[in-house]
Design a protein around this motif. Structure first.
Motif, PDB file in Angstrom:
ATOM      1  N   TYR A  72       0.814  -1.221   0.000  1.00  0.00           N
ATOM      2  CA  TYR A  72       0.000   0.000   0.000  1.00  0.00           C
ATOM      3  C   TYR A  72       0.843   1.264   0.000  1.00  0.00           C
ATOM      4  O   TYR A  72       0.626   2.181  -0.799  1.00  0.00           O
ATOM      5  CB  TYR A  72      -0.923  -0.005   1.224  1.00  0.00           C
ATOM      6  CG  TYR A  72      -1.811   1.222   1.290  1.00  0.00           C
ATOM      7  CD1 TYR A  72      -2.912   1.339   0.452  1.00  0.00           C
ATOM      8  CD2 TYR A  72      -1.535   2.263   2.176  1.00  0.00           C
ATOM      9  CE1 TYR A  72      -3.717   2.468   0.498  1.00  0.00           C
ATOM     10  CE2 TYR A  72      -2.335   3.389   2.233  1.00  0.00           C
ATOM     11  CZ  TYR A  72      -3.434   3.488   1.386  1.00  0.00           C
ATOM     12  OH  TYR A  72      -4.213   4.608   1.440  1.00  0.00           O
ATOM     13  N   TRP A  73       1.838   1.330   0.894  1.00  0.00           N
ATOM     14  CA  TRP A  73       2.534   2.582   1.135  1.00  0.00           C
ATOM     15  C   TRP A  73       3.655   2.897   0.154  1.00  0.00           C
ATOM     16  O   TRP A  73       4.005   4.072  -0.029  1.00  0.00           O
ATOM     17  CB  TRP A  73       3.079   2.632   2.555  1.00  0.00           C
ATOM     18  CG  TRP A  73       2.021   2.901   3.573  1.00  0.00           C
ATOM     19  CD1 TRP A  73       1.503   2.025   4.483  1.00  0.00           C
ATOM     20  CD2 TRP A  73       1.317   4.135   3.773  1.00  0.00           C
ATOM     21  NE1 TRP A  73       0.538   2.640   5.242  1.00  0.00           N
ATOM     22  CE2 TRP A  73       0.405   3.936   4.830  1.00  0.00           C
ATOM     23  CE3 TRP A  73       1.385   5.388   3.158  1.00  0.00           C
ATOM     24  CZ2 TRP A  73      -0.444   4.941   5.282  1.00  0.00           C
ATOM     25  CZ3 TRP A  73       0.540   6.398   3.606  1.00  0.00           C
ATOM     26  CH2 TRP A  73      -0.354   6.166   4.657  1.00  0.00           C
ATOM     27  N   LEU A  74       4.246   1.900  -0.481  1.00  0.00           N
ATOM     28  CA  LEU A  74       5.327   2.214  -1.428  1.00  0.00           C
ATOM     29  C   LEU A  74       4.862   3.152  -2.539  1.00  0.00           C
ATOM     30  O   LEU A  74       5.507   4.187  -2.785  1.00  0.00           O
ATOM     31  CB  LEU A  74       5.922   0.923  -2.002  1.00  0.00           C
ATOM     32  CG  LEU A  74       6.938   0.204  -1.111  1.00  0.00           C
ATOM     33  CD1 LEU A  74       7.344  -1.133  -1.720  1.00  0.00           C
ATOM     34  CD2 LEU A  74       8.185   1.073  -0.863  1.00  0.00           C
ATOM     35  N   PRO A  75       3.769   2.870  -3.246  1.00  0.00           N
ATOM     36  CA  PRO A  75       3.314   3.828  -4.265  1.00  0.00           C
ATOM     37  C   PRO A  75       2.853   5.157  -3.677  1.00  0.00           C
ATOM     38  O   PRO A  75       3.080   6.216  -4.267  1.00  0.00           O
ATOM     39  CB  PRO A  75       2.171   3.091  -4.983  1.00  0.00           C
ATOM     40  CG  PRO A  75       1.763   2.008  -4.050  1.00  0.00           C
ATOM     41  CD  PRO A  75       2.973   1.619  -3.283  1.00  0.00           C
ATOM     42  N   VAL A  76       2.200   5.090  -2.500  1.00  0.00           N
ATOM     43  CA  VAL A  76       1.752   6.339  -1.864  1.00  0.00           C
ATOM     44  C   VAL A  76       2.941   7.230  -1.518  1.00  0.00           C
ATOM     45  O   VAL A  76       2.929   8.448  -1.751  1.00  0.00           O
ATOM     46  CB  VAL A  76       0.922   6.027  -0.600  1.00  0.00           C
ATOM     47  CG1 VAL A  76       0.650   7.313   0.196  1.00  0.00           C
ATOM     48  CG2 VAL A  76      -0.388   5.354  -0.971  1.00  0.00           C
ATOM     49  N   TYR A  92       2.210  20.139   3.103  1.00  0.00           N
ATOM     50  CA  TYR A  92       1.024  19.301   2.955  1.00  0.00           C
ATOM     51  C   TYR A  92       1.317  17.810   3.060  1.00  0.00           C
ATOM     52  O   TYR A  92       0.418  16.988   2.883  1.00  0.00           O
ATOM     53  CB  TYR A  92       0.347  19.580   1.611  1.00  0.00           C
ATOM     54  CG  TYR A  92      -0.208  20.971   1.492  1.00  0.00           C
ATOM     55  CD1 TYR A  92      -1.381  21.344   2.153  1.00  0.00           C
ATOM     56  CD2 TYR A  92       0.451  21.936   0.729  1.00  0.00           C
ATOM     57  CE1 TYR A  92      -1.879  22.632   2.059  1.00  0.00           C
ATOM     58  CE2 TYR A  92      -0.039  23.221   0.633  1.00  0.00           C
ATOM     59  CZ  TYR A  92      -1.208  23.569   1.297  1.00  0.00           C
ATOM     60  OH  TYR A  92      -1.695  24.854   1.196  1.00  0.00           O
ATOM     61  N   LYS A  93       2.570  17.444   3.354  1.00  0.00           N
ATOM     62  CA  LYS A  93       2.921  16.029   3.374  1.00  0.00           C
ATOM     63  C   LYS A  93       2.155  15.257   4.446  1.00  0.00           C
ATOM     64  O   LYS A  93       1.608  14.183   4.172  1.00  0.00           O
ATOM     65  CB  LYS A  93       4.434  15.862   3.573  1.00  0.00           C
ATOM     66  CG  LYS A  93       5.270  16.227   2.349  1.00  0.00           C
ATOM     67  CD  LYS A  93       6.735  15.917   2.590  1.00  0.00           C
ATOM     68  CE  LYS A  93       7.585  16.351   1.415  1.00  0.00           C
ATOM     69  NZ  LYS A  93       7.245  15.610   0.169  1.00  0.00           N
ATOM     70  N   VAL A  94       2.116  15.765   5.665  1.00  0.00           N
ATOM     71  CA  VAL A  94       1.432  15.054   6.750  1.00  0.00           C
ATOM     72  C   VAL A  94      -0.061  14.972   6.474  1.00  0.00           C
ATOM     73  O   VAL A  94      -0.706  13.950   6.737  1.00  0.00           O
ATOM     74  CB  VAL A  94       1.722  15.725   8.101  1.00  0.00           C
ATOM     75  CG1 VAL A  94       0.839  15.141   9.199  1.00  0.00           C
ATOM     76  CG2 VAL A  94       3.185  15.565   8.466  1.00  0.00           C
ATOM     77  N   VAL A  95      -0.638  16.041   5.929  1.00  0.00           N
ATOM     78  CA  VAL A  95      -2.057  16.032   5.592  1.00  0.00           C
ATOM     79  C   VAL A  95      -2.333  14.967   4.525  1.00  0.00           C
ATOM     80  O   VAL A  95      -3.275  14.175   4.631  1.00  0.00           O
ATOM     81  CB  VAL A  95      -2.503  17.418   5.092  1.00  0.00           C
ATOM     82  CG1 VAL A  95      -3.957  17.383   4.641  1.00  0.00           C
ATOM     83  CG2 VAL A  95      -2.300  18.460   6.176  1.00  0.00           C
ATOM     84  N   PHE A  96      -1.507  14.947   3.490  1.00  0.00           N
ATOM     85  CA  PHE A  96      -1.647  13.955   2.426  1.00  0.00           C
ATOM     86  C   PHE A  96      -1.551  12.537   2.982  1.00  0.00           C
ATOM     87  O   PHE A  96      -2.361  11.668   2.657  1.00  0.00           O
ATOM     88  CB  PHE A  96      -0.573  14.186   1.362  1.00  0.00           C
ATOM     89  CG  PHE A  96      -0.504  13.118   0.309  1.00  0.00           C
ATOM     90  CD1 PHE A  96      -1.379  13.119  -0.760  1.00  0.00           C
ATOM     91  CD2 PHE A  96       0.445  12.097   0.398  1.00  0.00           C
ATOM     92  CE1 PHE A  96      -1.321  12.123  -1.729  1.00  0.00           C
ATOM     93  CE2 PHE A  96       0.512  11.102  -0.557  1.00  0.00           C
ATOM     94  CZ  PHE A  96      -0.377  11.113  -1.631  1.00  0.00           C
ATOM     95  N   LEU A  97      -0.560  12.307   3.836  1.00  0.00           N
ATOM     96  CA  LEU A  97      -0.364  10.969   4.397  1.00  0.00           C
ATOM     97  C   LEU A  97      -1.479  10.594   5.371  1.00  0.00           C
ATOM     98  O   LEU A  97      -1.828   9.417   5.488  1.00  0.00           O
ATOM     99  CB  LEU A  97       0.997  10.887   5.088  1.00  0.00           C
ATOM    100  CG  LEU A  97       2.199  10.966   4.141  1.00  0.00           C
ATOM    101  CD1 LEU A  97       3.498  11.032   4.938  1.00  0.00           C
ATOM    102  CD2 LEU A  97       2.219   9.786   3.189  1.00  0.00           C
ATOM    103  N   SER A  98      -2.043  11.583   6.054  1.00  0.00           N
ATOM    104  CA  SER A  98      -3.158  11.295   6.958  1.00  0.00           C
ATOM    105  C   SER A  98      -4.394  10.877   6.171  1.00  0.00           C
ATOM    106  O   SER A  98      -5.112   9.953   6.565  1.00  0.00           O
ATOM    107  CB  SER A  98      -3.478  12.521   7.826  1.00  0.00           C
ATOM    108  OG  SER A  98      -2.420  12.805   8.713  1.00  0.00           O
ATOM    109  N   VAL A  99      -4.637  11.552   5.057  1.00  0.00           N
ATOM    110  CA  VAL A  99      -5.770  11.184   4.203  1.00  0.00           C
ATOM    111  C   VAL A  99      -5.539   9.797   3.607  1.00  0.00           C
ATOM    112  O   VAL A  99      -6.439   8.947   3.587  1.00  0.00           O
ATOM    113  CB  VAL A  99      -5.983  12.225   3.099  1.00  0.00           C
ATOM    114  CG1 VAL A  99      -7.051  11.758   2.113  1.00  0.00           C
ATOM    115  CG2 VAL A  99      -6.385  13.569   3.703  1.00  0.00           C
ATOM    116  N   ALA A 100      -4.317   9.553   3.115  1.00  0.00           N
ATOM    117  CA  ALA A 100      -3.986   8.222   2.599  1.00  0.00           C
ATOM    118  C   ALA A 100      -4.102   7.181   3.706  1.00  0.00           C
ATOM    119  O   ALA A 100      -4.457   6.024   3.465  1.00  0.00           O
ATOM    120  CB  ALA A 100      -2.580   8.217   2.017  1.00  0.00           C
TER     121      ALA A 100
END
Length: 206
Positions: free
Chosen positions: A155-159, A171-179
């Motif tokens: 899951y996380w490698l492509p994300v 926006y990295k933490v926001v993006f990762l929280s949504v993912a």
């Protein structure tokens, strides 16, 4: 790295434009909160999405809600994504630059940070808060780590490739929280319930 600068700059410009009259009001307010109160906003984002992901998983499994299980997921995701992850990402981005920067950053995040920081925190929070002893927590981690870690890589490698190559730092933490909303749901379904782990470990009649 230079090839990624174009798309990243375009995305940064698009997100920076939030606040113009054409942007949705909620997105405008969120961007303002991220600017004025970054830590609080990231913590609230991580906690809210963790609660939502676990609640969906619990409801899909039993049509009920275990509050202690929910608290354990919120505690884990809030601590990691809201507090620990921002400085970790800053360090990773600053340390691993130049040629193949994205590949190096993804590798460090998935093969160092994830197994050494995220998963121990996950097992500790979900185990202790749901009533396991430290010994039971360790046993549960040993039994489930390989299965969960292999799924996390899928899951996380492509994300993470998208995150490190295209998403601006703020926006990295926001993006990762949504993912992480989908990941939290999957994680809760597979390994969220301590009671189910106990039942599997000690079947009725043993």
């Amino acid at each position: 790295l230079h090839r990624c600068a174009g798309p990243a700059q375009m995305l940064n410009t698009a997100l920076a434009s939030v606040g113009h009259s054409s942007a949705p009001l909620l997105l405008t307010l969120y961007d303002q909160a991220l600017t004025s109160h970054p830590l609080e906003t990231r913590v609230a984002t991580a906690a809210s999405l963790a609660f939502a992901g676990d609640a969906v998983a619990q409801w899909s499994q039993s049509r009920s809600y275990d509050a202690r299980r929910g608290v354990s997921f919120v505690a884990c995701e809030t601590c990691f994504r809201g507090i620990l992850q921002p400085p970790i990402l800053l360090w990773v981005v600053a340390t691993f630059a130049g040629r193949l920067a994205t590949a190096k950053r993804v590798a460090v995040n998935q093969f160092v940070v994830s197994p050494l920081v995220y998963f121990p925190l996950f097992w500790l929070c979900t185990g202790v808060i749901q009533g396991l002893s430290l010994g039971e927590t360790v046993s549960r981690a040993r039994a489930g780590f390989r299965k969960l870690y292999s799924r996390s890589l899928l899951y996380w490698l492509p994300v993470q490739c998208v995150q490190f190559s295209l998403v601006p730092q703020r926006y990295k933490v926001v993006f990762l929280s949504v993912a992480g909303l989908l990941w939290t749901t999957l994680l809760s379904v597979v390994a969220g319930s301590v009671q189910r782990w106990r039942q599997q470990r000690h079947p009725a009649g043993d």
